[in-house]
Structure formats: structure tokens, C-alpha cells
Design a protein around this motif. Structure first.
Motif, PDB file in Angstrom:
ATOM      1  N   ASN A  39       0.886  -1.153   0.165  1.00  9.72           N
ATOM      2  CA  ASN A  39       0.049   0.395   0.049  1.00  9.72           C
ATOM      3  C   ASN A  39       0.948   1.349   0.166  1.00  9.72           C
ATOM      4  OD1 ASN A  39      -2.029  -1.987  -0.040  1.00  9.72           O
ATOM      5  ND2 ASN A  39      -2.769  -1.121   1.596  1.00  9.72           N
ATOM      6  N   LEU A  40       1.758   1.355   0.476  1.00 11.16           N
ATOM      7  CA  LEU A  40       3.353   2.533   1.070  1.00 11.16           C
ATOM      8  C   LEU A  40       3.579   2.063  -0.834  1.00 11.16           C
ATOM      9  CD1 LEU A  40       4.361   4.682   2.544  1.00 11.16           C
ATOM     10  CD2 LEU A  40       5.992   2.950   2.919  1.00 11.16           C
ATOM     11  N   ALA A  41       3.585   1.549  -1.030  1.00 13.11           N
ATOM     12  CA  ALA A  41       4.221   1.832  -2.382  1.00 13.11           C
ATOM     13  C   ALA A  41       3.131   2.154  -4.068  1.00 13.11           C
ATOM     14  CB  ALA A  41       4.813   0.303  -2.907  1.00 13.11           C
ATOM     15  N   GLY A  42       1.948   1.551  -3.483  1.00 14.84           N
ATOM     16  CA  GLY A  42       1.173   2.391  -3.798  1.00 14.84           C
ATOM     17  C   GLY A  42       0.714   4.063  -3.684  1.00 14.84           C
ATOM     18  N   ARG A  43       1.496   3.788  -2.269  1.00 16.23           N
ATOM     19  CA  ARG A  43       0.701   5.709  -1.838  1.00 16.23           C
ATOM     20  C   ARG A  43      -0.910   5.509  -1.625  1.00 16.23           C
ATOM     21  NH1 ARG A  43       4.719   9.513  -3.449  1.00 16.23           N
ATOM     22  NH2 ARG A  43       6.138   9.012  -4.698  1.00 16.23           N
ATOM     23  N   GLU A  44      -1.730   4.166  -1.235  1.00 17.14           N
ATOM     24  CA  GLU A  44      -2.641   4.174  -0.858  1.00 17.14           C
ATOM     25  C   GLU A  44      -1.849   3.837   0.654  1.00 17.14           C
ATOM     26  OE1 GLU A  44      -4.287   1.387  -3.679  1.00 17.14           O
ATOM     27  OE2 GLU A  44      -4.271   2.231  -4.818  1.00 17.14           O
ATOM     28  N   LEU A  45      -1.427   3.609   1.949  1.00 25.81           N
ATOM     29  CA  LEU A  45      -1.144   3.839   2.857  1.00 25.81           C
ATOM     30  C   LEU A  45      -2.088   4.730   3.966  1.00 25.81           C
ATOM     31  CD1 LEU A  45      -0.023   1.050   5.306  1.00 25.81           C
ATOM     32  CD2 LEU A  45       1.958   3.220   4.958  1.00 25.81           C
ATOM     33  N   SER A  46      -2.631   4.241   4.624  1.00 23.46           N
ATOM     34  CA  SER A  46      -3.978   4.776   5.592  1.00 23.46           C
ATOM     35  C   SER A  46      -2.931   5.123   7.184  1.00 23.46           C
ATOM     36  CB  SER A  46      -5.444   4.087   5.880  1.00 23.46           C
ATOM     37  OG  SER A  46      -4.890   3.442   6.849  1.00 23.46           O
ATOM     38  N   ASP A  47      -3.127   5.671   7.690  1.00 24.68           N
ATOM     39  CA  ASP A  47      -2.513   5.828   9.154  1.00 24.68           C
ATOM     40  C   ASP A  47      -2.714   4.942   9.695  1.00 24.68           C
ATOM     41  OD1 ASP A  47      -1.269   8.877   8.300  1.00 24.68           O
ATOM     42  OD2 ASP A  47      -3.143  10.143   9.242  1.00 24.68           O
ATOM     43  N   ASP A  48      -3.905   4.881  10.045  1.00 26.93           N
ATOM     44  CA  ASP A  48      -4.025   2.869  10.480  1.00 26.93           C
ATOM     45  C   ASP A  48      -3.708   2.043   9.815  1.00 26.93           C
ATOM     46  OD1 ASP A  48      -5.802   4.376  11.707  1.00 26.93           O
ATOM     47  OD2 ASP A  48      -7.620   4.139  10.549  1.00 26.93           O
ATOM     48  N   GLU A  49      -3.432   1.991   9.089  1.00 25.52           N
ATOM     49  CA  GLU A  49      -2.724   0.289   8.680  1.00 25.52           C
ATOM     50  C   GLU A  49      -0.806   1.620   9.108  1.00 25.52           C
ATOM     51  OE1 GLU A  49      -4.781  -0.660   4.211  1.00 25.52           O
ATOM     52  OE2 GLU A  49      -3.636   1.542   4.612  1.00 25.52           O
ATOM     53  N   ARG A  50      -0.431   1.663   9.192  1.00 29.00           N
ATOM     54  CA  ARG A  50       0.886   2.477   8.810  1.00 29.00           C
ATOM     55  C   ARG A  50       1.112   2.001  10.903  1.00 29.00           C
ATOM     56  NH1 ARG A  50       3.161   5.055  12.115  1.00 29.00           N
ATOM     57  NH2 ARG A  50       0.630   7.238  13.037  1.00 29.00           N
ATOM     58  N   ALA A  51      -0.054   2.763  11.218  1.00 32.33           N
ATOM     59  CA  ALA A  51      -0.230   2.773  12.648  1.00 32.33           C
ATOM     60  C   ALA A  51      -0.280   0.870  13.141  1.00 32.33           C
ATOM     61  CB  ALA A  51      -0.922   2.958  13.682  1.00 32.33           C
ATOM     62  N   GLU A  52      -0.740   0.172  12.632  1.00 38.92           N
ATOM     63  CA  GLU A  52      -0.423  -1.383  12.420  1.00 38.92           C
ATOM     64  C   GLU A  52       1.082  -2.241  12.475  1.00 38.92           C
ATOM     65  OE1 GLU A  52      -4.307  -4.666  11.475  1.00 38.92           O
ATOM     66  OE2 GLU A  52      -3.799  -3.463   9.681  1.00 38.92           O
ATOM     67  N   ALA A  53       1.408  -1.800  11.370  1.00 36.76           N
ATOM     68  CA  ALA A  53       2.468  -2.223  10.652  1.00 36.76           C
ATOM     69  C   ALA A  53       3.634  -1.988  11.754  1.00 36.76           C
ATOM     70  CB  ALA A  53       3.023  -1.417   9.154  1.00 36.76           C
ATOM     71  N   ASN A  54       3.311  -0.544  11.924  1.00 30.48           N
ATOM     72  CA  ASN A  54       4.566  -0.504  12.874  1.00 30.48           C
ATOM     73  C   ASN A  54       4.566  -1.498  14.913  1.00 30.48           C
ATOM     74  OD1 ASN A  54       4.916   1.670  15.902  1.00 30.48           O
ATOM     75  ND2 ASN A  54       6.627   2.123  14.142  1.00 30.48           N
ATOM     76  N   SER A  55       3.461  -1.294  14.480  1.00 30.97           N
ATOM     77  CA  SER A  55       2.669  -2.366  15.958  1.00 30.97           C
ATOM     78  C   SER A  55       3.417  -3.649  15.588  1.00 30.97           C
ATOM     79  CB  SER A  55       1.427  -2.148  16.042  1.00 30.97           C
ATOM     80  OG  SER A  55       1.054  -2.854  17.281  1.00 30.97           O
ATOM     81  N   ALA A  56       2.906  -4.383  14.819  1.00 28.18           N
ATOM     82  CA  ALA A  56       3.307  -5.288  13.665  1.00 28.18           C
ATOM     83  C   ALA A  56       4.312  -5.804  14.107  1.00 28.18           C
ATOM     84  CB  ALA A  56       2.961  -5.586  12.549  1.00 28.18           C
ATOM     85  N   ALA A  57       5.995  -5.111  14.127  1.00 29.21           N
ATOM     86  CA  ALA A  57       7.000  -4.717  13.402  1.00 29.21           C
ATOM     87  C   ALA A  57       7.410  -5.403  15.036  1.00 29.21           C
ATOM     88  CB  ALA A  57       7.067  -4.527  12.614  1.00 29.21           C
ATOM     89  N   HIS A  58       6.890  -4.306  15.488  1.00 32.72           N
ATOM     90  CA  HIS A  58       6.760  -3.751  16.933  1.00 32.72           C
ATOM     91  C   HIS A  58       7.119  -5.241  17.946  1.00 32.72           C
ATOM     92  CE1 HIS A  58       8.459  -2.275  21.070  1.00 32.72           C
ATOM     93  NE2 HIS A  58       6.428  -2.552  22.012  1.00 32.72           N
ATOM     94  N   LYS A  59       6.023  -6.205  17.526  1.00 34.40           N
ATOM     95  CA  LYS A  59       5.582  -7.132  18.440  1.00 34.40           C
ATOM     96  C   LYS A  59       6.627  -8.271  17.908  1.00 34.40           C
ATOM     97  CE  LYS A  59       0.993  -5.486  19.846  1.00 34.40           C
ATOM     98  NZ  LYS A  59      -0.631  -6.094  19.243  1.00 34.40           N
TER      99      LYS A  59
END
Length: 111
Positions: A39-59
Motif C-alpha cells: 500500500n505504501l508503494a501504491g501511495r495508499e497507506l492509511s494512518d491506521d495501516e501504518r500504525a498497525e504495521a508499526n505495532s506488528a513490527a514491534h511485536k
């Protein structure tokens, strides 16, 4: 010496049971990272998806270290940093994030 080997064997068995238990969750977290990178590559990453990805990476960083996958921890922390703050919306990071997610998926599958 036999007691030590039995303890080590018991620890390995326990870690293997935990691995099997948490494997679906780890795979789900990697899928979150893969989707966010696309989604980031397609410039379609929402703030919620970014936060979810950040959390998933942390875990993932924490759990992979528990299982001795130090390289996985390093990769997951890199993804966490890339998904944090202003970095998390920069499409220039998409290729690196896709690569990280692919490496994490392969590492988890290979254990």
C-alpha cells in the motif's frame, strides 16, 4: 550431565511448543507488514495501516528474539523505525519494507 541434557531437551521442547502456538500470529503480523509495504508503494497507506504495521513490527521484534532469531529482531526493528513518524508515509521506503517482510516470512518458514 544427564540432568543438564534433560533440562536442555525440556527447554527445546517447550520453545518448540510455543513456536507452534505463536506461528499463526507471527505469520499474520508479517502479512500486515507485506500489505502495508504494498500500500505504501501504491501511495495508499492509511494512518491506521501504518500504525498497525508499526505495532506488528514491534511485536515481531520481541517474539523473534525470544526464539533466538536475532536477525529477525533486527529486521523487524528496522521496519518499526521505517513505519514510525514521518518515515512511515515515505513511498521511497516501500522497496526496503517489502524486502524486510519477505526476509521475515522466509526466516519464520525456515525455523
Amino acid at each position: 550431565m544427564a540432568t543438564r541434557n534433560a533440562e536442555q531437551s525440556g527447554m527445546v521442547d517447550a520453545l518448540n511448543r510455543l513456536w507452534k502456538q505463536y506461528l499463526p500470529t507471527m505469520e499474520e503480523r508479517v502479512a500486515i507488514l507485506q500489505k502495508a509495504a504494498r500500500n505504501l508503494a501504491g501511495r495508499e497507506l492509511s494512518d491506521d495501516e501504518r500504525a498497525e504495521a508499526n505495532s506488528a513490527a514491534h511485536k515481531l521484534a520481541g517474539v523473534l528474539g525470544t526464539f533466538g532469531l536475532t536477525k529477525g529482531t533486527v529486521l523487524a526493528r528496522e521496519a518499526e523505525i521505517l513505519y514510525s513518524g514521518d518515515n512511515g508515509t515515505d513511498p521511497e521506503n516501500a522497496k526496503q519494507l517489502v524486502k524486510i517482510a519477505e526476509q521475515l516470512r522466509a526466516m519464520i518458514a525456515a525455523r
